[in-house]
Design an enzyme around this catalytic site. Structure first.
Site, mmCIF file in Angstrom:
data_model
loop_
_atom_site.group_PDB
_atom_site.id
_atom_site.type_symbol
_atom_site.label_atom_id
_atom_site.label_comp_id
_atom_site.label_asym_id
_atom_site.label_seq_id
_atom_site.Cartn_x
_atom_site.Cartn_y
_atom_site.Cartn_z
ATOM 1 C CB CYS A 187 72.399 114.400 16.305
ATOM 2 S SG CYS A 187 71.954 115.020 17.933
ATOM 3 C CD GLU A 209 72.706 115.269 12.623
ATOM 4 O OE1 GLU A 209 72.190 116.348 12.944
ATOM 5 O OE2 GLU A 209 73.623 114.726 13.283
#
Length: 623
Positions: free
Chosen positions: A526, A569
């Site tokens: 992330c 992400e």
């Protein structure tokens, strides 16, 4: 989960967690200390030292003449070799000097006597008592008071949390695709220099674009709000507009933020009403006074459930007052009537967010009302979620993300999958129907309980979960996976890692590299900028620190899990080849390792965390 005081990225506690303390280290102050600049400890900037609560600033030492070093190796020296009971290490540059903090004067004195004159890595260390750093908030106020200029305009909540909200979603995706392409290009360029044998693999490395989130607005299923005051002095439950270390404590309302669901906005508004009418006060980091500190909100779009975790600073509360406050919370949410939107708190917790004890990993929670969990759905599977467990913050986006990970690695019924940092088992269970067996490890015990429950509730019986540090269990899981295989039969063993924003510890990378049975790895990140260090460690040449053949990047895909923010992400598939005869034209191992170490040190400096207020940073809301 700290949402009030943010510390610099160079600070490392012995157990890997960030202890919540009164003082916040500032690199400027530490650089000043390292240059023997005298700091006069007077006035408001050092008032925090007189409070009746723990701060490691009181018992701090400086260690000099260290040369280049790694935080991990220095911590190992202190804890394992010298048996020093320190709380954390701070080193802005990882060069020449470091600060080490202790809990008592006795521990500080023992460290001074042990380290001063100690020979380490061919150098004689020098240790001396260090000066305390100034409180950054008071320091900024003093500077503004001495300046004739007007203070800068504070950002709005939208500017601070959703910087891309002003452009169309197609433009957001285009911008993120360009940024991700740039990041991956820099990574592959660095890897070409670091490991010449990676060139044929990098020539075929593929990345297309950032895939859109199915839900663009109101997608966040978890948020952490701060209790404080706005610019008008009104009590607000919302997001901080700046960090304490930057001299800001202002909090702004969240009603206009596009990425928050209506449930979360209702939760912030209802808690704000409670705080305003309570005799207990909102927490103020300027002096560490008050009680209501933060509110964590978890909600489920699948069931409509809403969990609230009230974070209370209890250091200045008696046991009777704590019981009274708990009862006030319970009574308020028992009596509150659903409004026209029909939102209601279905699960209520009290969390004690005072300073953590030595070795304490998380702040404890106490269930007050309603159910103990909420339930959400990913990939057609139901997941029970406890208050402190990790769960992807964009549920619909997670459906896309996990399918992309499955498609990248293409598991078969002969595949065994290791889920490292498995949380509540979302990735493990999504892979389970495609694999022979799945093994997962997670450090949070409640998350593992959720994972086991989720497997049983979904009728999945080919998963096994371990509670503990990933570093310690990777080899255990590999051995168990190998034990199940028939002798002589080829083993298809893959690993999936979905670590916190800072990435995996280098010990975990070393354990993965040394497990020769693992031939493919899916890395879900992330925060790709921080994870780039891990990408390099996976693909660098074999060395005494990283044994085992390198993992080379094969393909990557990105999913926009955070619309309206600057974050994306990233999923990368790494593969490695069986061990072969070393290329005669390859540079000597010593030279390669020296080059790799220099490159890694450069990456550490490049990716040092800047304290920004962004959607997936802890200051605003933990993903």
């Amino acid at each position: 989960m700290e949402s009030v005081i943010k510390e610099t990225s160079a600070e490392v506690s012995p157990n890997g967690a960030q202890p919540m303390e009164t003082a916040v280290e500032q690199s400027d102050a530490e650089k000043a200390a390292s240059n023997d600049v005298t700091v006069e400890k007077t006035g408001e900037e050092y008032a925090y030292l007189e409070r009746n609560e723990f701060t490691s600033e009181i018992y701090k030492i400086e260690v000099k003449n260290m040369g280049y070093f790694g935080i991990g190796e220095f911590k190992k020296l202190l804890k394992n070799t010298l048996k020093l009971d320190m709380t954390k290490i701070k080193s802005p540059t990882r060069k020449e000097f470091a600060f080490v903090c202790f809990r008592t004067q006795e521990d500080q004195q023992r460290a001074l006597e042990t380290l001063n004159g100690y020979k380490w890595k061919g150098r004689v260390l020098k240790a001396l008592a260090a000066k305390a750093s100034a409180d950054p908030l008071q320091k900024k106020r003093a500077a503004e008071g001495a300046s004739d200029g007007k203070p800068k305009r504070q950002r709005t909540a939208v500017e601070a949390t959703c910087p891309l909200a002003g452009i169309s979603y197609d433009e957001q995706l285009q911008q993120k695709s360009e940024e991700m392409s740039t990041l991956l290009r820099k990574y592959t360029q660095e890897l070409r220099k670091l490991n010449p044998q990676a060139k044929p693999h990098l020539d075929n490395f593929k990345f297309d674009k950032v895939l859109p989130s199915p839900t663009v607005n109101g997608y966040r299923n978890k948020n952490e709000f701060t209790v404080g005051k706005n610019s008008e002095g009104e009590v607000v439950v919302g997001f901080r507009l700046g960090s304490y270390s930057d001299g800001s404590v202002e909090v702004a309302a969240v009603q206009d933020l596009p990425h928050l669901p209506d449930q979360a906005k209702w939760a912030a508004q209802s808690f704000q009403k409670l705080v305003r009418q309570s005799k207990f006060l909102p927490f103020n980091p300027d002096g560490n006074v008050g009680h209501f500190r933060q509110l964590m909100v978890r909600c489920s779009s699948a069931t409509g459930e809403l969990m609230l975790v009230a974070g209370i600073y209890s250091s200045n509360l008696s046991e009777d007052e704590q019981r009274e406050l708990k009862q006030e919370l319970k009574s308020f949410y028992e009596k509150v009537e659903p409004d026209a939107s029909a939102f209601k708190c279905t699960s209520l917790y009290y969390q004690d967010v005072k300073h953590r004890e030595a070795g304490q990993m998380v702040n404890p929670v106490d269930h007050l009302l309603g159910t103990t969990h909420i339930t959400d759905t990913i990939q057609g599977l139901q997941f029970r979620i406890s208050p402190l467990a990790f769960f992807q913050i964009n549920t619909e986006g997670a459906n896309v993300l996990y399918q992309q990970a499955i498609d990248l690695v293409a598991p078969t019924k002969d595949t065994t999958m290791l889920d490292i940092c498995c949380g509540t088992g979302t990735i493990a269970l999504a892979f389970a129907k495609h694999c022979k067996r799945v093994l997962g490890v997670e450090i949070v015990p409640d998350a593992i309980k959720d994972a086991q429950f989720n497997a049983e509730a979904n009728g999945i019986d080919n998963c096994k979960f371990f509670t503990g540090n990933a570093d310690d269990f990777i080899k255990t899981m590999v051995r168990e996976a190998m034990y199940e295989e028939e002798p002589g039969k080829p083993v298809d063993l893959i690993a999936v890692v979905d670590p916190p924003r800072a990435g995996l510890h280098n010990r975990s990378i070393a354990a993965i590299r040394s497990a020769s049975a693992i031939n493919r790895l899916v890395y879900v990140s992330c925060n790709p900028n921080s994870a780039k260090r891990n990408f390099i460690e996976l693909a660098r040449p074999e060395s005494k620190h990283y044994k085992g053949e390198p993992f080379y990047p094969k393909s990557a895909v990105a999913v926009d899990m955070f619309p309206h923010t600057a974050h994306t992400e990233l999923v990368i598939l790494f593969e490695r080849e069986p061990r072969t005869k070393t290329d005669e034209n390859a540079p000597p191992a010593e030279a390669v390792e020296a080059s790799a170490s220099a490159a890694t040190e450069s990456l550490k400096t490049e990716t040092t965390t800047k304290v920004n207020i962004e959607t997936d940073t802890e200051t605003l809301s933990t993903a």
